[in-house]
Design an enzyme around this catalytic site. Sequence first.
Site, PDB file in Angstrom:
ATOM      1  N   LYS A   1      -2.284  -5.133   0.035  1.00 57.02           N
ATOM      2  CA  LYS A   1      -1.912  -4.444   1.264  1.00 57.02           C
ATOM      3  C   LYS A   1      -1.627  -5.436   2.379  1.00 57.02           C
ATOM      4  CE  LYS A   1      -4.634  -0.373   0.081  1.00 57.02           C
ATOM      5  NZ  LYS A   1      -5.892   0.329   0.288  1.00 57.02           N
TER       6      LYS A   1
ATOM      7  N   GLU B   1      -7.340  -3.133  10.429  1.00 57.48           N
ATOM      8  CA  GLU B   1      -6.216  -2.702  11.248  1.00 57.48           C
ATOM      9  C   GLU B   1      -6.670  -1.668  12.269  1.00 57.48           C
ATOM     10  OE1 GLU B   1      -4.118   0.762   8.537  1.00 57.48           O
ATOM     11  OE2 GLU B   1      -3.496  -1.301   8.214  1.00 57.48           O
TER      12      GLU B   1
ATOM     13  N   ARG C   1       3.602   2.525  -8.197  1.00 58.83           N
ATOM     14  CA  ARG C   1       3.327   3.391  -9.348  1.00 58.83           C
ATOM     15  C   ARG C   1       3.771   4.797  -9.004  1.00 58.83           C
ATOM     16  NH1 ARG C   1      -0.957   6.130  -7.104  1.00 58.83           N
ATOM     17  NH2 ARG C   1      -2.317   4.933  -5.730  1.00 58.83           N
TER      18      ARG C   1
END
Length: 669
Positions: A116, A200, A292
Amino acid sequence: MFKTILIANRGEIACRIMRTCRRLGIRTVAVYSEADATAQHVRQADMAFAIGGPAPADSYLRQQAILDAARQSGAEAIHPGYGFLSENADFADAVSAAGLTFIGPGGDSMRRMGSKAGAKDLMASHGVPVVPGYTGESQDPSLLAREAERIGFPLMIKAAHGGGGKGMRIVHQADEFAANLESCQREAKNAFGRDRVLLERYVRKPRHIEFQIFGDRHGNAIHLNERECSAQRRYQKVIEETPSPFLDHDLRKRMGEAAVAAARALDYVNAGTVEFIVGESGDFYFMEINTRLQVEHPVTEMVLGLDLVELQLRVAAGEALPDTLLGQQPLAAHGHAVEVRLYAEDPDQGFLPGSGSLQTLTLPAPSRNLRIDSGVIEGDLVTVFYDPMIAKLIAWDSDRNLALERMREALANVQVRGPKSNVAFLERLLRHPVVVAGSIDTGYLDRHLDEFIGAGESDVDALLIAACVACLLHEEAGASESAQGHVDPHSPWNRTDGWRLGHPGKRIVALLDAGQRIEIAAHGSAGAYLLTRDAHAIRIDNALIADRFLSVCRDGVVARYKAFIDGDRITIHDGTLRRSFEKAPAFAFVESSASNSDRVLAPMPGRVVLVKACAGDEIAEGDELLIMEAMKMELTLRSPRAGRIDAIQASAGDFVEADAVLVRLEALS
């Protein structure tokens, strides 16, 4: 096209991939753990190979065992499904090195997106908006704490690898950071094998909107519109739908262009999902890329008339994306689709995952408006080793309101006996005003969970009386059927109406509601009863059960219910709410039992990951004592009262059974 593929997964997604393969004439190979020897994905495959023990690390995460099975079976390609090895770049490389095709992006692309942190940096370099935060390699706790102070609170700690809501925590203030960091890292390590996290800024009242992307080896990259996934509990998606009720044409166009730009920057091949966090004013930020197929892909299929697994297979085999999908961005959606996930879990007990045999599993019949994706049938076992999802229900209709109504109707016909399920929770959720209005944000469920749990006492009273009537009618029907084989079928001794010589009969109907015993006195028979509860008399007339519907006239007002009677369990559904009751013996025996306030029990089978107390410690009510991991989730066990710990009876790493005594407290004097 491939002749044989191996599916490196289990359960619902493995069965779903097999359906497409059968339609295309492709032979399928399954792999299975000891716990899954009789699972549906094993029974539905053309061939299946045992690959190890029940824990994922001993089976579905064993790369070499899966590759060996592919070699022995003659498979030409491997489909990873989602979860397990689906986003493992090393596995994708190993598949290619073995001369097989990995049905998904390559290992190099996956490494750039699987992190990420790395994906966020890459998106920022290509002009895609990202949320401010920390994505560095260093995981020193003191550095992370300083970065958290710099970013400001509230903030989110996220596992840098993986997805599915695992390894995520919201931290509201600095003194909560260290404990949440440790918990997040443990969960990430257990779920994904790596404990790196990123930080974040937390966007208040955000919406979660993702775009399905597809790329091929001929330079084409497209998106297949959005999915709204804002109804979440602890970062786990609960409702998924498309189109999003929030997006207008302009915002959809801009977000879709950003998703395609991300795919092109990566030379993306096969299926993927670009996930965005969207603020109240329509500002959107890149969140992550899932390399995916997503659990919620059926809603996209329903409104676009596509088979995304077939697209995956064709792209992996070297074909270009169809001309019908190129140059039509965004694609025209036909109608609206909604998906919910039926889980073996108990919402009334903090959504505690359940396990055990599905003694009863009744799902509505599939139709043009309803799709059922499941990896279990009645009699199958929900084990503690894997995600406890029973089925996905996907409803479609010409507009959103009709699609929601289709889903409510479908859920009303669901019955699960064995492990508890979240079906009643889903029904309340789909009737809630914020869901109906399409205005829910990702944190709403966690902030207002009490609005979705439990039912009002007046509602329960009506359902209780209906259950009592259903029980009486069911007993009478059973007695009548039994009497037909008796030498004197008209004998009063074959009746169940409490008949006595010289006076009207009386029966006691005893029902358990969430463990609480309730007794109702009943006079009468054949649908006409006088019921007495707590000195209150209730007149019932013309009661009848037919085709699982119960009609009851109560004090002159007729009501209609769905009634499911399964052994001693009676479930009543009034069209909005459902309630299940257990039939108990008419005469109760009082039993003495030791108080559970002196013990902390394992709520289900699982592994102890952390012991946070010692024998002799003084503790307060609610103090954390142990942390368990079960069904890929962490469970915190707390003290039931203040006192002193007498003994700790488990250690970190121990696997314990349900109801095992883990902690003993000194007895109260």
